[in-house]
Design a protein around this motif. Sequence first.
Motif, PDB file in Angstrom:
ATOM      1  N   TYR A 584       0.785  -0.770  -0.230  1.00 56.32           N
ATOM      2  CA  TYR A 584       0.246  -0.528   0.277  1.00 56.32           C
ATOM      3  C   TYR A 584       0.612   1.281   0.119  1.00 56.32           C
ATOM      4  O   TYR A 584       0.582   2.052  -0.966  1.00 56.32           O
ATOM      5  CB  TYR A 584      -0.862  -0.352   1.643  1.00 56.32           C
ATOM      6  N   VAL A 594      -6.052  -3.213  -5.890  1.00 54.89           N
ATOM      7  CA  VAL A 594      -6.929  -4.400  -5.612  1.00 54.89           C
ATOM      8  C   VAL A 594      -7.064  -5.672  -4.886  1.00 54.89           C
ATOM      9  O   VAL A 594      -5.932  -6.085  -5.893  1.00 54.89           O
ATOM     10  CB  VAL A 594      -7.842  -4.761  -7.289  1.00 54.89           C
ATOM     11  N   TYR A 615      -8.455  -5.381   5.585  1.00 56.73           N
ATOM     12  CA  TYR A 615      -7.808  -4.052   5.219  1.00 56.73           C
ATOM     13  C   TYR A 615      -8.410  -3.665   4.277  1.00 56.73           C
ATOM     14  O   TYR A 615      -7.820  -2.339   4.120  1.00 56.73           O
ATOM     15  CB  TYR A 615      -6.516  -5.044   4.601  1.00 56.73           C
ATOM     16  N   ALA A 616      -9.518  -4.529   3.911  1.00 57.83           N
ATOM     17  CA  ALA A 616     -10.533  -3.345   2.405  1.00 57.83           C
ATOM     18  C   ALA A 616     -11.023  -2.104   3.308  1.00 57.83           C
ATOM     19  O   ALA A 616     -11.583  -1.381   2.816  1.00 57.83           O
ATOM     20  CB  ALA A 616     -10.618  -4.278   1.409  1.00 57.83           C
ATOM     21  N   HIS A 619      -9.791   0.501   4.041  1.00 62.68           N
ATOM     22  CA  HIS A 619      -8.340   1.121   3.648  1.00 62.68           C
ATOM     23  C   HIS A 619      -9.719   1.115   2.091  1.00 62.68           C
ATOM     24  O   HIS A 619      -9.907   0.878   1.016  1.00 62.68           O
ATOM     25  CB  HIS A 619      -7.382   1.288   2.789  1.00 62.68           C
ATOM     26  N   VAL A 623      -8.407   1.363  -1.644  1.00 61.13           N
ATOM     27  CA  VAL A 623      -9.233  -0.769  -1.815  1.00 61.13           C
ATOM     28  C   VAL A 623      -9.775  -1.620  -2.178  1.00 61.13           C
ATOM     29  O   VAL A 623     -11.644  -1.163  -1.512  1.00 61.13           O
ATOM     30  CB  VAL A 623      -7.827  -1.167  -0.465  1.00 61.13           C
ATOM     31  N   VAL A 624      -9.946  -2.456  -3.062  1.00 59.48           N
ATOM     32  CA  VAL A 624     -10.617  -3.625  -3.451  1.00 59.48           C
ATOM     33  C   VAL A 624     -10.634  -4.590  -2.890  1.00 59.48           C
ATOM     34  O   VAL A 624      -9.382  -4.994  -3.463  1.00 59.48           O
ATOM     35  CB  VAL A 624     -11.248  -2.992  -4.802  1.00 59.48           C
ATOM     36  N   LEU A 625     -11.510  -5.200  -2.552  1.00 55.06           N
ATOM     37  CA  LEU A 625     -11.888  -6.494  -1.864  1.00 55.06           C
ATOM     38  C   LEU A 625     -12.525  -7.612  -3.405  1.00 55.06           C
ATOM     39  O   LEU A 625     -12.871  -7.228  -3.248  1.00 55.06           O
ATOM     40  CB  LEU A 625     -12.240  -6.810  -0.935  1.00 55.06           C
ATOM     41  N   TRP A 664     -17.797  -1.798  -5.754  1.00 56.80           N
ATOM     42  CA  TRP A 664     -17.104  -0.820  -4.652  1.00 56.80           C
ATOM     43  C   TRP A 664     -17.254   0.626  -5.941  1.00 56.80           C
ATOM     44  O   TRP A 664     -17.632   1.543  -4.729  1.00 56.80           O
ATOM     45  CB  TRP A 664     -15.555  -0.595  -5.179  1.00 56.80           C
TER      46      TRP A 664
END
Length: 669
Positions: A584, A594, A615-616, A619, A623-625, A664
């Motif tokens: 990151y 991503v 973590y996603a 953030h 940040v995309v999960l 997202w």
Amino acid sequence: MTTAVHRRFDRHYIGLDGIKGLALIAIVLYHCMQQVLPGGFYGVDVFFTVSGFLIGVSLFRSLARTGSVNLARYIPHRAVRLYPALFLLIPVIVSAGWLLDRDLLVNIRDQIITVLLGCYNWYAIAGGQSYFDQMNPQVFRHLWFIGVLMQFYVVVPLLAWLMWKIRRTHLSAVIPLALAAGSGYAMWTLYRPGGDPTRVYFGTDTHAVGLMLGLALAWWVTAHELNHPRPKPVARSVSSIVPSALSAPSAPDYAPDTSATPAASGKIPEPVPLPDNLSDATQRPDTMHVPEPLSASIWRAVAPVLAFLSLIALIVMAVCGKQNDFAFRGGIIISSVLAVLLIAGTISTDSWMQDLMVFHPLKALGAYSYGIYLWHWPLWLLSRALAPKLFPVPGPWPLGMTAVLTVIAAVISWMMVEKPAARRSALFVILPIRHPGAGHIVRAVVVDAILVASLFGATQGVMGAPVKTAMQLELERQAEQLEQTQRKEHVLLRHQVPKPPRPKFAMPTGDQITAIGDSVMLASSQGLSSVFPGIQTDAAVSRSILVAPGMIQEDLAAGSLRQWIVVGLGTNSAITPDELDQVYNEIGSDRVLVLVNAHGDRTWIPPTNQVLADYAAAHPDNVVLVDWDAAANANPQVFGADGIHPSMDSDLYAQTIKKAIARWIGPAR
């Protein structure tokens, strides 16, 4: 041989089958469902301890009765116990692989040879195979356990003989205890934290703690039996004094030649000193009363409690254990010690633990444990490969198929091969020439037909065995194709791109995406290029999150890192928040990260997926999960035999990424 000597060794240990049954459950679940029981491999050490105990008891009783280990009986008995079932397993499984899934036959010839020679564990070590690798598992990989046992069976008669020879020194138990300590120390020192533990796990020298502790326990127990024979029954009526056929003792299972025994010559082996706290002497209803020492009474009260606590500790280790530093630097030693306490406390006279261990399903699993162990792993691999084709709807089909097929195979193996071999001879299994009944003849005809057919299939399988699995070949072709495609599009030149502006939260095109991944992304690279034309994909086999920061730094230095960075590196190792922080911080806040979670039956995947989700969530702005695990579970039909890599023509991976990005972005952005 005198009746008094027989009485010293006429005891059957109640509860051992139940212990073996529990250990077998742990091993099978570990092999088939690692996520459910990540520490199930500790069951192997329970099995080793039980095996060391049983073979030690047999040898020490032979020494007490005849003064020798009786190799003329010992060697054939061990061979008949192990090999007939293997001679059925190997051709049947190789034939099934030839017919149904030839990926299972990679290196099959070497596997067969080393299994039959009892050295598969060393072959696996020399070949760099990993017991803990689910990517390309070998069909007979689980037989490393049989190899270690065979090697132990070779040396244990000498150890038992040495212990018997020095019995008057009170130091006999020091021999196996010292060897156990040396083996544990070797595992501790040879293990490299963070490395592949196969060397120390497969090695006979480093994984003998349980076997040696079981041998030491066998010495203490049989020595106690020799020192404390059961009291002679007292006659209660005239009829009980008169000899009769009905009251004659039945012949024991173990009946060596008595002409050469010390008992026959009037020389009974001298008692072996042993602390009374291991006493298991008991009173039969029809025996005279003999005062029990206080230490024996204390042991009888404490033993089942220790056994129960040991059982609880072993269960906790199986449920919570991991393939980490603790396992190979203390965990296996601890599990072996707990197994000793479990055995000793269970077989102790009047132990209430016996009531738990004689539970019929557990007892049955233990009684048929050898056959179940032999068959479950190859049948699991076959079931895992076939289930998606037979059952398109997601479900626990592979496990159910494995359970049913294993039970059928183990029962057939026992009834048709193992039992006749044990009661008659190995030759009698295929050629019943001595007083056969009609049932024996029919059974032999069926076995012979199975062997002839399977040997034909096995011959074809060995001769036509592939060098690599289909998935390995596909991944190699995919890697070449990916390189050619990206060279054509000048992507691998990593030409400089403009510094990205703040994300506009619009669906990215391929020329805005840099993808870094492992073999799962490599298998999906064709789909990624189709869904995101121009995407920069850098994927390779066996890659982990550790390489990501360095790769991102190289792209940053070259000015070629794009606005959207897709990272799919959870298949081969765990991912920590600190490692994600490194990635990151490298990409900066002007880019979108991503994160693609992982799919597979590996112990680190669930916690890794949770780390990625957390973590996603922490953030949300950049940040995309991508929940690849959920998409994979919903579409099992697109996967290869390993259940990890999607087929090369599938775009499921890419579509899952696209849908996650679309969600997202949403209307709010």
